[in-house]
Design a protein around this motif. Structure first.
Motif, PDB file in Angstrom:
ATOM      1  N   ASP A  32       0.826  -1.205   0.000  1.00 12.73           N
ATOM      2  CA  ASP A  32       0.000   0.000   0.000  1.00 12.73           C
ATOM      3  C   ASP A  32       0.861   1.255   0.000  1.00 12.73           C
ATOM      4  N   LEU A  33       1.971   1.220   0.716  1.00 14.74           N
ATOM      5  CA  LEU A  33       2.888   2.369   0.720  1.00 14.74           C
ATOM      6  C   LEU A  33       3.381   2.688  -0.685  1.00 14.74           C
ATOM      7  N   PHE A  34       3.811   1.673  -1.412  1.00 15.83           N
ATOM      8  CA  PHE A  34       4.366   1.911  -2.738  1.00 15.83           C
ATOM      9  C   PHE A  34       3.293   2.158  -3.792  1.00 15.83           C
ATOM     10  N   ASN A  40       4.902  11.480  -0.815  1.00 12.88           N
ATOM     11  CA  ASN A  40       6.189  11.692  -1.482  1.00 12.88           C
ATOM     12  C   ASN A  40       7.183  10.636  -1.005  1.00 12.88           C
ATOM     13  N   GLY A  41       8.370  10.654  -1.562  1.00  4.52           N
ATOM     14  CA  GLY A  41       9.375   9.636  -1.245  1.00  4.52           C
ATOM     15  C   GLY A  41       9.811   9.635   0.198  1.00  4.52           C
ATOM     16  N   TRP A  42       9.946  10.823   0.797  1.00  7.02           N
ATOM     17  CA  TRP A  42      10.378  10.894   2.193  1.00  7.02           C
ATOM     18  C   TRP A  42       9.325  10.320   3.136  1.00  7.02           C
ATOM     19  N   ALA A  43       8.072  10.587   2.847  1.00 10.25           N
ATOM     20  CA  ALA A  43       7.005  10.043   3.696  1.00 10.25           C
ATOM     21  C   ALA A  43       6.959   8.517   3.588  1.00 10.25           C
TER      22      ALA A  43
END
Length: 135
Positions: A32-34, A40-43
């Motif tokens: 789910d994150l990807f 954004n990438g940092w989150a």
């Protein structure tokens, strides 16, 4: 088997089940994150570090904080997959029987049969038009 009581066997099975469930949740959270395009990438990296360093607590926090949006993304994915499947079936049905690359004549034949059934054309006209379409 005498030194391992039945209750311990049940507890071992329960622990194994909970361990498998936790892995399922962990993989669900990571996918789910990807899949989420709003982060954004940092989150994403922060959530991933939290889930890896504090596994049980990280997954629990993620489900509490982002569970609703996780469900919405799953529903949207299922809806998009269903729409793509319906479109594929529709295209496959339209191109059925067209080995030479032409269009399907199923719709034209259905219209002719409807005209014949309503009495707009007789059986002889129907057969001639049918032969013309299939030629």
């Amino acid at each position: 088997m005498d030194d391992y009581p039945l209750l311990n066997l049940f507890l071992t099975m329960l622990y194994l089940f909970l361990w498998v469930m936790w892995f399922f949740l962990l993989f669900k959270v990571v996918t789910d994150l990807f899949r989420d395009h709003s982060l954004n990438g940092w989150a994403k990296a922060g959530w991933l570090v939290l889930v890896i360093l504090l596994p049980y607590l990280g997954v629990l926090i993620y489900l509490i904080v982002r569970g609703r949006s996780m469900q919405e993304r799953d529903a949207k994915l299922a809806k998009d997959s269903e729409a793509a499947f319906r479109q594929y079936v529709r295209e496959a049905a339209n191109s059925e029987g067209s080995a030479s690359g032409g269009t399907s004549h199923v719709g034209d034949l259905a219209k002719l049969a409807d005209l014949r059934d309503r009495g707009a054309i007789n059986a002889e006209e129907y057969e001639r038009a049918k032969a013309k379409i299939l030629a």
